[in-house]
Motif scaffolding. Structure first.
Motif, PDB file in Angstrom:
ATOM      1  N   GLU A  54      14.041   0.230  -7.393  1.00  0.00           N
ATOM      2  CA  GLU A  54      13.674  -0.795  -8.366  1.00  0.00           C
ATOM      3  C   GLU A  54      12.262  -1.327  -8.155  1.00  0.00           C
ATOM      4  OE1 GLU A  54      15.623  -1.575 -10.914  1.00  0.00           O
ATOM      5  OE2 GLU A  54      17.219  -0.229 -10.212  1.00  0.00           O
ATOM      6  N   GLU A  55      11.624  -0.945  -7.062  1.00  0.00           N
ATOM      7  CA  GLU A  55      10.271  -1.463  -6.798  1.00  0.00           C
ATOM      8  C   GLU A  55       9.524  -0.519  -5.874  1.00  0.00           C
ATOM      9  OE1 GLU A  55       8.355  -5.740  -5.663  1.00  0.00           O
ATOM     10  OE2 GLU A  55       9.864  -4.982  -4.265  1.00  0.00           O
ATOM     11  N   VAL A  56       8.231  -0.377  -6.131  1.00  0.00           N
ATOM     12  CA  VAL A  56       7.309   0.327  -5.241  1.00  0.00           C
ATOM     13  C   VAL A  56       6.187  -0.645  -4.919  1.00  0.00           C
ATOM     14  CG1 VAL A  56       5.710   2.260  -4.987  1.00  0.00           C
ATOM     15  CG2 VAL A  56       7.858   2.594  -6.211  1.00  0.00           C
ATOM     16  N   SER A  57       5.825  -0.754  -3.654  1.00  0.00           N
ATOM     17  CA  SER A  57       4.792  -1.731  -3.290  1.00  0.00           C
ATOM     18  C   SER A  57       3.879  -1.191  -2.203  1.00  0.00           C
ATOM     19  CB  SER A  57       5.433  -3.052  -2.833  1.00  0.00           C
ATOM     20  OG  SER A  57       6.364  -2.832  -1.781  1.00  0.00           O
ATOM     21  N   LEU A  58       2.656  -1.717  -2.179  1.00  0.00           N
ATOM     22  CA  LEU A  58       1.639  -1.369  -1.196  1.00  0.00           C
ATOM     23  C   LEU A  58       1.343  -2.609  -0.378  1.00  0.00           C
ATOM     24  CD1 LEU A  58      -0.656   0.604  -3.649  1.00  0.00           C
ATOM     25  CD2 LEU A  58       0.675   1.618  -1.802  1.00  0.00           C
ATOM     26  N   HIS A  59       1.164  -2.431   0.936  1.00  0.00           N
ATOM     27  CA  HIS A  59       0.997  -3.565   1.836  1.00  0.00           C
ATOM     28  C   HIS A  59      -0.103  -3.298   2.843  1.00  0.00           C
ATOM     29  CE1 HIS A  59       4.994  -5.346   0.671  1.00  0.00           C
ATOM     30  NE2 HIS A  59       5.243  -4.058   0.405  1.00  0.00           N
ATOM     31  N   GLY A  60      -0.882  -4.344   3.152  1.00  0.00           N
ATOM     32  CA  GLY A  60      -1.789  -4.286   4.285  1.00  0.00           C
ATOM     33  C   GLY A  60      -3.252  -4.096   3.949  1.00  0.00           C
ATOM     34  N   ASP A  61      -4.012  -3.856   5.011  1.00  0.00           N
ATOM     35  CA  ASP A  61      -5.473  -3.775   4.961  1.00  0.00           C
ATOM     36  C   ASP A  61      -5.892  -2.324   4.774  1.00  0.00           C
ATOM     37  OD1 ASP A  61      -8.182  -3.863   5.339  1.00  0.00           O
ATOM     38  OD2 ASP A  61      -8.123  -4.774   7.331  1.00  0.00           O
ATOM     39  N   ILE A  62      -6.101  -1.948   3.533  1.00  0.00           N
ATOM     40  CA  ILE A  62      -6.524  -0.575   3.224  1.00  0.00           C
ATOM     41  C   ILE A  62      -7.188  -0.548   1.861  1.00  0.00           C
ATOM     42  CG2 ILE A  62      -4.294   0.062   2.209  1.00  0.00           C
ATOM     43  CD1 ILE A  62      -4.746   2.911   3.345  1.00  0.00           C
ATOM     44  N   ASP A  63      -8.209   0.273   1.734  1.00  0.00           N
ATOM     45  CA  ASP A  63      -8.846   0.541   0.441  1.00  0.00           C
ATOM     46  C   ASP A  63      -8.618   2.025   0.158  1.00  0.00           C
ATOM     47  OD1 ASP A  63     -10.734   1.337  -1.585  1.00  0.00           O
ATOM     48  OD2 ASP A  63     -11.859  -0.490  -1.194  1.00  0.00           O
ATOM     49  N   ALA A  64      -7.819   2.307  -0.860  1.00  0.00           N
ATOM     50  CA  ALA A  64      -7.441   3.697  -1.149  1.00  0.00           C
ATOM     51  C   ALA A  64      -7.398   3.933  -2.650  1.00  0.00           C
ATOM     52  CB  ALA A  64      -6.083   4.017  -0.534  1.00  0.00           C
ATOM     53  N   ASP A  65      -7.812   5.140  -3.049  1.00  0.00           N
ATOM     54  CA  ASP A  65      -7.686   5.590  -4.442  1.00  0.00           C
ATOM     55  C   ASP A  65      -6.535   6.574  -4.503  1.00  0.00           C
ATOM     56  OD1 ASP A  65     -10.009   4.242  -5.660  1.00  0.00           O
ATOM     57  OD2 ASP A  65     -11.174   5.515  -4.300  1.00  0.00           O
ATOM     58  N   VAL A  66      -5.493   6.225  -5.247  1.00  0.00           N
ATOM     59  CA  VAL A  66      -4.255   6.997  -5.288  1.00  0.00           C
ATOM     60  C   VAL A  66      -4.210   7.812  -6.580  1.00  0.00           C
ATOM     61  CG1 VAL A  66      -1.741   6.892  -5.244  1.00  0.00           C
ATOM     62  CG2 VAL A  66      -3.088   5.207  -3.955  1.00  0.00           C
ATOM     63  N   SER A  67      -4.162   9.151  -6.457  1.00  0.00           N
ATOM     64  CA  SER A  67      -4.142  10.001  -7.649  1.00  0.00           C
ATOM     65  C   SER A  67      -2.748  10.468  -8.024  1.00  0.00           C
ATOM     66  CB  SER A  67      -5.047  11.226  -7.451  1.00  0.00           C
ATOM     67  OG  SER A  67      -4.557  12.053  -6.413  1.00  0.00           O
ATOM     68  N   VAL A  68      -1.821  10.476  -7.058  1.00  0.00           N
ATOM     69  CA  VAL A  68      -0.423  10.811  -7.320  1.00  0.00           C
ATOM     70  C   VAL A  68       0.441   9.789  -6.601  1.00  0.00           C
ATOM     71  CG1 VAL A  68       1.440  12.497  -7.087  1.00  0.00           C
ATOM     72  CG2 VAL A  68      -0.895  13.291  -7.537  1.00  0.00           C
ATOM     73  N   LEU A  69       1.370   9.170  -7.349  1.00  0.00           N
ATOM     74  CA  LEU A  69       2.336   8.248  -6.765  1.00  0.00           C
ATOM     75  C   LEU A  69       3.658   8.470  -7.473  1.00  0.00           C
ATOM     76  CD1 LEU A  69       3.043   5.944  -4.882  1.00  0.00           C
ATOM     77  CD2 LEU A  69       2.278   4.332  -6.636  1.00  0.00           C
ATOM     78  N   ASP A  70       4.672   8.896  -6.709  1.00  0.00           N
ATOM     79  CA  ASP A  70       5.961   9.254  -7.322  1.00  0.00           C
ATOM     80  C   ASP A  70       7.081   8.916  -6.355  1.00  0.00           C
ATOM     81  OD1 ASP A  70       8.087  10.513  -8.732  1.00  0.00           O
ATOM     82  OD2 ASP A  70       6.716  12.034  -9.504  1.00  0.00           O
ATOM     83  N   ALA A  71       8.174   8.349  -6.895  1.00  0.00           N
ATOM     84  CA  ALA A  71       9.370   8.094  -6.088  1.00  0.00           C
ATOM     85  C   ALA A  71      10.609   8.464  -6.886  1.00  0.00           C
ATOM     86  CB  ALA A  71       9.418   6.629  -5.657  1.00  0.00           C
ATOM     87  N   GLU A  72      10.481   9.551  -7.663  1.00  0.00           N
ATOM     88  CA  GLU A  72      11.583   9.957  -8.530  1.00  0.00           C
ATOM     89  C   GLU A  72      11.887  11.447  -8.453  1.00  0.00           C
ATOM     90  OE1 GLU A  72      12.917   9.358 -13.235  1.00  0.00           O
ATOM     91  OE2 GLU A  72      10.969   8.637 -12.517  1.00  0.00           O
ATOM     92  N   ARG A  73      10.880  12.267  -8.263  1.00  0.00           N
ATOM     93  CA  ARG A  73      11.091  13.711  -8.222  1.00  0.00           C
ATOM     94  C   ARG A  73      11.988  14.078  -7.040  1.00  0.00           C
ATOM     95  NH1 ARG A  73       7.750  17.095 -10.725  1.00  0.00           N
ATOM     96  NH2 ARG A  73       6.085  15.543 -10.654  1.00  0.00           N
ATOM     97  N   THR A  74      12.930  15.002  -7.269  1.00  0.00           N
ATOM     98  CA  THR A  74      13.902  15.335  -6.217  1.00  0.00           C
ATOM     99  C   THR A  74      13.514  16.573  -5.409  1.00  0.00           C
ATOM    100  OG1 THR A  74      15.221  16.530  -7.857  1.00  0.00           O
ATOM    101  CG2 THR A  74      15.836  14.237  -7.403  1.00  0.00           C
ATOM    102  N   ARG A  75      12.248  16.883  -5.383  1.00  0.00           N
ATOM    103  CA  ARG A  75      11.737  17.958  -4.526  1.00  0.00           C
ATOM    104  C   ARG A  75      10.286  17.652  -4.211  1.00  0.00           C
ATOM    105  NH1 ARG A  75       8.348  21.476  -7.099  1.00  0.00           N
ATOM    106  NH2 ARG A  75       8.315  21.406  -9.380  1.00  0.00           N
ATOM    107  N   ALA A  76       9.798  18.276  -3.158  1.00  0.00           N
ATOM    108  CA  ALA A  76       8.390  18.120  -2.798  1.00  0.00           C
ATOM    109  C   ALA A  76       7.535  19.033  -3.668  1.00  0.00           C
ATOM    110  CB  ALA A  76       8.179  18.452  -1.324  1.00  0.00           C
TER     111      ALA A  76
END
Length: 484
Positions: A241-263
Motif C-alpha cells: 500500500e506504500e513505497v517510501s524513500l528514507h535518509g540522506d541520499i541524492d539519487a535519480d531513479v529511472s526504474v521503481l517497481d514493487a509489483e512485477r513477479t519476476r526480476a
C-alpha cells in the motif's frame, strides 16, 4: 567433309552446360576477393570502441546500427570484435523502455497508465525534496534528495495484492549519500520490508545494498517474501500500500517497481563461474555501473522496444567489411621479380571511420594481423588523408619493416574520423592461395577463369577442363562424321 550443324550445335551446348556446372559464378564482393576459410587475404582493420548515442532495439538488429544525420537507420561498415566474449557495453539507467515507469499498474487494460511512481507530483515529502529528472537523454527519472536521516518521501497511490510475491526493483544513479538510506515497501497494517540504497561498507555486488559508492546505473532486485519483515502489523506481509524513500541520499531513479513477479533481465554475459576454463552464460539482473553483454539480443522481453543511450560496441572496421569496389583493388599474376613463386598479389584497401552526430569513437587504432610469413610481404605501403585519390596516384610511405614476424602490426595509433587510410600490399602467393582468395568471394565455389590464374590453358589442363575436353571431343567426332 560434311558438317552436321545440328550435331555441332549439340556439342557446343553440351560443352557450355558442362562448363556452367563446373564453374560457379561468384557473388558480388568488393574487389572480387574474399576472406575466411583457407584464404590468406590481408585484412587491415581499425580497432575501436564505437558508441551509438541513441540505439533503438525497435529499429535495429545489430549493435553497429545507428541513425544517420538524416534520421535513417544505417549500419556501420564494421564487425563486432569476435575475440571479445562480451563486446557490448551499456548502463542500466540509460535504458528507456515503455514499462520502465509503469508502476503502479492501476488498470491492466489501460495501456496508458494513469499514474506513475516516477511522477514527482504524486509523492508526499517530509524534509526531503522530490522532482522530475533524467538519468540520460530521454530517460525520465525521479530525483529524491534528502539531507538527514529523518528525511523521507512516500508514494501511496498503489495497491498490490499478494505483495510478498512481488519483486522490489530499483535502478538509480547515486549522486551523493551518507549513512544507510533505504527504500521501504509497506503493507496495509504496518508490516514492511526495506532495501539499503547506500552502504559504504557493503560489497560492490551486495544483494542487500543498491550501492557502496556513488555512480550511475545501480540496480537491485529482491522479492518481498524473501526479505526480513519488520514493522508493527500482524507479522505477515499483505497487499503493498506504500513505497517510501528514507535518509540522506541524492539519487535519480529511472526504474521503481514493487509489483512485477519476476526480476528483469538486463542482458547476458559469458563468464567462467566455476574455474573450469569454460565460459558459462550468466543472466544479469543487478548490474552496477557500466557493464558488458554478449549481444543486443539478450535483453528482457519488456525491453524489445527500448532505446539505449550511449551503447558501446567493440568494433573492427576491416577490409573484409568494405562494400564499395572503389575501396578495394586486387590483381594477381606471375612476376619476373619472384620467379620461384606462382603469382604476386597486389592488394590495396581504403579504410575510414564514418562520422555522424550519433557516433563517437574511443582510441581508434589501425592494425594488421599478418596472415603470411614476413618474408612474403615484398612491399607494404601506407598513406593517410587520401580522399578519393586513385590508388595509383597516391604518395605512399613504406611500412614493410613492421612486418617482422609480429602477430600484430600497428600501422597508425592516432586514427581520426573522416580521414581515409590506404594500405597497399605486394605479397607472393601460390596458385592455390590465389584460388582460395578468389573462391572466398563466392562462398567457396570454383573460381572463374582468368589470365592471371592460368587462363584457358590452365583450365583445360585442370581436371574439369580435361573432362570437358573429352566430352566435347566425343560429341565432336560424331558431329563431324567421325563416328557411326
Amino acid at each position: 567433309m560434311n558438317i552436321d550443324l545440328k550435331k555441332a550445335g549439340l556439342a557446343a551446348l553440351l560443352a557450355l552446360t558442362v562448363l556452367s556446372s563446373m564453374v560457379a559464378m561468384p557473388v558480388a564482393a568488393a574487389g572480387g576477393i574474399g576472406w575466411g576459410g583457407d584464404a590468406k587475404t590481408p585484412n587491415p582493420a581499425i580497432h575501436t570502441d564505437v558508441t551509438v548515442e541513441e540505439w533503438s532495439n525497435a529499429d535495429f538488429d545489430s549493435a553497429l546500427e545507428y541513425y544517420d544525420d538524416s534520421g535513417e537507420a544505417t549500419e556501420l561498415p564494421a564487425s563486432v570484435n569476435e575475440s571479445n566474449d562480451n563486446p557490448v557495453t551499456l548502463t542500466a539507467t540509460a535504458i528507456e523502455f515503455d514499462q520502465g515507469d509503469a508502476f503502479p499498474r492501476l488498470d491492466a487494460e489501460d495501456d496508458e497508465n494513469s499514474a506513475s511512481a516516477l511522477d514527482a507530483s504524486e509523492w508526499t515529502t517530509s524534509g526531503a525534496t522530490v522532482s522530475d529528472s533524467t538519468t540520460a537523454a530521454g530517460v525520465d527519472a525521479l530525483n529524491y534528495a534528502g539531507t538527514a536521516t529523518s528525511d523521507s518521501a512516500s508514494y501511496t497511490n498503489v495497491s498490490v495484492a499478494d505483495g510478498e510475491k512481488s519483486y522490489v526493483t530499483i535502478a538509480a544513479d547515486i549522486n551523493s549519500a551518507s549513512g544507510t538510506p533505504t527504500l521501504r515497501v509497506t503493507d496495509g497494517d504496518g508490516d514492511y520490508v526495506e532495501v539499503t540504497l547506500y552502504d559504504s561498507s557493503a560489497n560492490a555486488d551486495s544483494d542487500t545494498a543498491l550501492a557502496n559508492s556513488t555512480g550511475d546505473g545501480k540496480v537491485l532486485q529482491q522479492q518481498v517474501g524473501s526479505m526480513t519483515l519488520q514493522g508493527s502489523g500482524d507479522g505477515s506481509f499483505g497487499s503493498t500500500e506504500e513505497v517510501s524513500l528514507h535518509g540522506d541520499i541524492d539519487a535519480d531513479v529511472s526504474v521503481l517497481d514493487a509489483e512485477r513477479t519476476r526480476a528483469l533481465t538486463f542482458g547476458e554475459k559469458l563468464e567462467d563461474t566455476d574455474d573450469d576454463d569454460e565460459l558459462e552464460t550468466v543472466t544479469i539482473t543487478e548490474p552496477r555501473g557500466s557493464y558488458s553483454v554478449t549481444g543486443v539480443d539478450t535483453f528482457d522481453e519488456v525491453m524489445s522496444d527500448a532505446t539505449i543511450y550511449g551503447l558501446t560496441a567493440d568494433a573492427e572496421f576491416a577490409a573484409s567489411d568494405l562494400e564499395d569496389d572503389e575501396d578495394v583493388n586486387a590483381e594477381f599474376g606471375p612476376s619476373s621479380d619472384f620467379p620461384q613463386w606462382d603469382q604476386l598479389g597486389e592488394l590495396t584497401f581504403r579504410l575510414e571511420l564514418p562520422t555522424a552526430f550519433d557516433l563517437s569513437y574511443s582510441s581508434p587504432e589501425l592494425v594488421d594481423e599478418p596472415t603470411l610469413p614476413s618474408e612474403r610481404y615484398k612491399a607494404v605501403d601506407f598513406a593517410e588523408d587520401t580522399g578519393d585519390t586513385d590508388f595509383s596516384e597516391i604518395d605512399y610511405s613504406s611500412v614493410a619493416s613492421s612486418y617482422d614476424g609480429s602477430d600484430e602490426v600497428s600501422l597508425d595509433s592516432t586514427v581520426s574520423t573522416d580521414t581515409e587510410y590506404v594500405i597497399s600490399y605486394d605479397v607472393t602467393l601460390t596458385n592455390d592461395e590465389v584460388s582460395a582468395i578468389q573462391n572466398a568471394a563466392s562462398g567457396g565455389g570454383a573460381a572463374i577463369m582468368s589470365s592471371n590464374s592460368g587462363g584457358i590453358v590452365g583450365f583445360i589442363t585442370s581436371l574439369p577442363g580435361m573432362i570437358l575436353s573429352a566430352l566435347a571431343g566425343l560429341v565432336g567426332i560424331r558431329a563431324f562424321g567421325g563416328g557411326s
